[in-house]
Design a protein around this motif. Structure first.
Motif, short mmCIF file in Angstrom:
data_model
loop_
_atom_site.label_atom_id
_atom_site.label_comp_id
_atom_site.label_asym_id
_atom_site.label_seq_id
_atom_site.Cartn_x
_atom_site.Cartn_y
_atom_site.Cartn_z
N GLY A 39 -14.54 5.23 -2.72
CA GLY A 39 -13.59 4.82 -1.69
C GLY A 39 -14.26 4.13 -0.51
O GLY A 39 -13.58 3.62 0.37
N ASN A 75 -8.36 -2.55 -2.98
CA ASN A 75 -7.22 -1.85 -2.37
C ASN A 75 -6.21 -2.93 -1.99
O ASN A 75 -6.39 -3.67 -1.01
CB ASN A 75 -7.69 -1.07 -1.14
CG ASN A 75 -6.59 -0.19 -0.57
OD1 ASN A 75 -5.40 -0.55 -0.60
ND2 ASN A 75 -6.97 0.95 -0.02
N ARG A 77 -3.33 -2.76 -0.83
CA ARG A 77 -2.56 -2.52 0.41
C ARG A 77 -3.33 -3.02 1.62
O ARG A 77 -2.75 -3.63 2.53
CB ARG A 77 -2.25 -1.02 0.53
CG ARG A 77 -1.37 -0.67 1.72
CD ARG A 77 -1.01 0.82 1.68
NE ARG A 77 -2.20 1.66 1.61
CZ ARG A 77 -2.94 1.97 2.69
NH1 ARG A 77 -2.59 1.53 3.88
NH2 ARG A 77 -3.99 2.76 2.57
N THR A 78 -4.65 -2.78 1.62
CA THR A 78 -5.46 -3.17 2.79
C THR A 78 -6.24 -4.46 2.56
O THR A 78 -6.76 -5.06 3.50
CB THR A 78 -6.44 -2.06 3.14
OG1 THR A 78 -7.36 -1.89 2.04
CG2 THR A 78 -5.71 -0.75 3.41
N ASN A 84 -15.64 2.38 -6.59
CA ASN A 84 -14.79 3.14 -7.50
C ASN A 84 -15.58 4.12 -8.36
O ASN A 84 -15.01 5.04 -8.91
CB ASN A 84 -14.02 2.17 -8.40
CG ASN A 84 -12.95 2.86 -9.22
OD1 ASN A 84 -12.07 3.50 -8.65
ND2 ASN A 84 -13.03 2.74 -10.53
#
Length: 564
Positions: A39, A75, A77-78, A84
């Motif tokens: 992450g 990601n 969304r961002t 990973n």
């Protein structure tokens, strides 16, 4: 799958994708340390690709790679590129100073591919280690201070500043450690600082510590055990550090090459020397020579061959017989002297045969090579042709010759030549060899048929039977094959006012002349015609013979009385 295999697979994948979609020439470069948590953000893809994060999601942006593990993910969304999978630099790029992962970002509708390079930064996650747990030194108590002994090198899977940078030695009164840095990293030597005394301390136990340059640093240790050897403090010494000798290649087995001489200043067993050959230097030297352990006499052990090897390097060792034997070393260079034991070898590399009898002077018939395995003067050769033949040898380069035509050829006189070539070297005594080159001469149509005589006469009785063979005409052609195949014909010149072909005929193959009518002496007493012989050459050649035919009278008429 190693990094190289990953990259080969990746390039194959890229080549296929290039055929199917648009390619973006831009490349994005990031860096991330190994072993970071899953992450961890590597970079802002949306910003660096100049694409809104909403677009990334709408167009189904995904990370594509040829690696067995999916190390990175986007990601959506961002718009960030995140770790990973666990990344182990030493697993991905073992022993490589630089490590990077090449991945692709794939956008759909329309399809676009972006090349992304992520450099994997090393962290100090590996401690130095030694291959051995204990390393043993046998050091004489008579060893002088300042003597050095190479220490084992520690291994560290990390690179750069995280690799091994220094070594430390546990406190003691006899030894110190000297560390040096080079292209291959740090190395260390054990340095004798104070003389050893076996009677006081027969063994010295030390701890060697290897320290890397990481922050914080990591280290690994190994035990050093020094066995102090009782003093045999003089080493045997040869009279020369290097011996040079010469020996003929035909020297029989047992021939003395050299007598070694080494001395030892010690007394008793410490000065009793034994000689030996070391298995170093020339690989096959110990197979050719042997040394007497007691006398140091080196003799020939096996047959020598200058052509196999013209020199040998022997490493000789003189070892005393002390409790802790010491050895001295020297080198013997044995030069093998060539003798003329190889005759020249003649080889025909190319033979142009048969040769036309019309070949011009200078025409190449064969290529000849002369070789001699000997060296120096023994290997120099001269080549010549034996006997008188219409050929000569022309030197092309060194020992390469051309056999060429040097005179007129006539197959009808000589159809085959056995050319004997002799090669002689310059050895003492000289050696020679011969080779025979068989040159066949091919025919050209340079000879016309020939009759035995220019004119022949034949006699035929009148009233002879029609179809009888009057005579046979035969010509000879000196040529061969089709150039000597003859056909016969009549030359019809209408003698006596009638065509000759109405009177006689000739067999074109045999030359037999056959009558076509019965002759009447009272009407025709004699006539003449010509027979022509023609060969089958290209172009054909021919010659003629004149035939004089005489009719012999028969008593075939009754007497008659003529009126006064």
């Amino acid at each position: 799958m190693n990094l190289q295999q990953h990259r080969e697979t990746e390039w194959m994948l890229c080549a296929i994708l290039l055929c199917l979609c648009d390619w973006s020439a831009a490349q994005i470069s990031y860096s991330v340390s190994e072993e970071v948590d899953k992450g961890t953000v590597v970079g802002n893809l949306a910003k660096d690709l100049n694409i809104h994060s909403q677009q990334l999601e709408e167009r189904g942006f995904q990370i594509v790679s040829a690696y067995s593990k999916k190390y990175f993910e986007a990601n959506l969304r961002t718009g960030a590129l995140v770790v990973n999978e666990r990344i182990d630099r030493e697993e991905l790029c073992p022993n490589l100073p630089k490590c990077s992962l090449n991945i692709e970002g794939l956008l759909s509708n329309p399809i676009n591919i972006y090349r992304i390079e992520v450099s994997i930064l090393d962290i100090n996650d590996n401690a130095p280690s030694f291959l051995e747990q204990i390393h043993v030194f046998n050091i004489s108590e008579s060893s002088s201070t300042g003597e050095r002994y190479p220490l084992p090198v520690a291994q560290d899977a990390d690179t750069g500043s995280n690799s091994v940078k220094s070594y430390k030695l546990s406190p003691n009164e006899h030894f110190s450690v000297d560390v040096s840095s080079g292209e291959d990293g740090a190395s260390a030597e054990l340095v004798l600082q104070k003389a050893l005394d076996r009677e006081k301390q027969p063994t010295v136990k030390l701890t060697l510590t290897a320290v890397d340059g990481g922050k914080p640093s990591r280290s690994g240790t190994m035990q050093i055990l020094v066995n102090v050897i009782d003093s045999n403090d003089n080493t045997p010494t040869f009279s020369k550090p290097l011996y040079k000798v010469r020996v003929k290649e035909n020297s029989p087995i047992g021939t003395t090459v050299l007598k070694l001489n080494a001395t030892d200043l010690d007394d008793g067993p410490h000065s009793d020397i034994r000689y030996s050959l070391m298995k170093r230097g020339s690989v096959n030297a110990p197979e050719k020579f042997i040394v007497s352990p007691e006398s140091g006499e080196i003799t020939v052990k096996a047959n020598l061959d200058y052509e196999e090897s013209n020199a040998y390097e022997l490493r000789v060792q003189a070892t005393d017989q002390g409790m802790s034997p010491r050895s001295g070393y020297s080198k013997v260079l044995v030069e093998v002297v060539d003798v003329n034991d190889n005759a020249p070898e003649i080889s025909v590399t190319s033979l142009m045969s048969p040769v036309k009898e019309s070949a011009e002077i200078g025409t190449v018939v064969a290529l000849v090579t002369v070789t001699d395995k000997d060296g120096g003067q023994n290997g120099l050769t001269a080549c010549k042709i034996k006997d008188s033949v219409p050929f000569t040898l022309t030197s092309n380069y060194k020992n390469y010759y051309s056999l060429t035509v040097d005179g007129l050829l006539d197959r009808e006189i000589v159809s085959q030549y056995n050319v004997t070539i002799t090669a002689v070297d310059e050895g003492s005594p000289p050696l020679s060899s011969t080779a025979v080159i068989t040159v066949h001469i091919s025919d050209i149509n340079d000879n016309a048929p020939r009759f035995p005589e220019a004119n022949i006469s034949i006699y035929v009785r009148e009233n002879s039977k029609v179809g009888e063979i009057i005579t046979r005409t035969t010509a000879h052609d000196a040529d061969a094959n089709e150039n000597a195949e003859l056909t016969y014909s009549l030359i019809d010149n209408y003698p006596k006012g009638f065509p000759i072909s109405s009177v006689v005929n000739i067999n074109s193959e045999t030359g037999d002349i056959v009558s076509l009518q019965s002759f009447n002496y009272e009407e025709l007493k004699t006539f003449q015609f010509k027979v022509q012989a023609t060969d089958s050459g290209v172009p054909p050649l021919s010659s003629n013979v004149t035939v004089n035919l005489f009719i012999l009278d028969e008593n075939d008429n009754n007497p008659t009385i003529l009126a006064p």
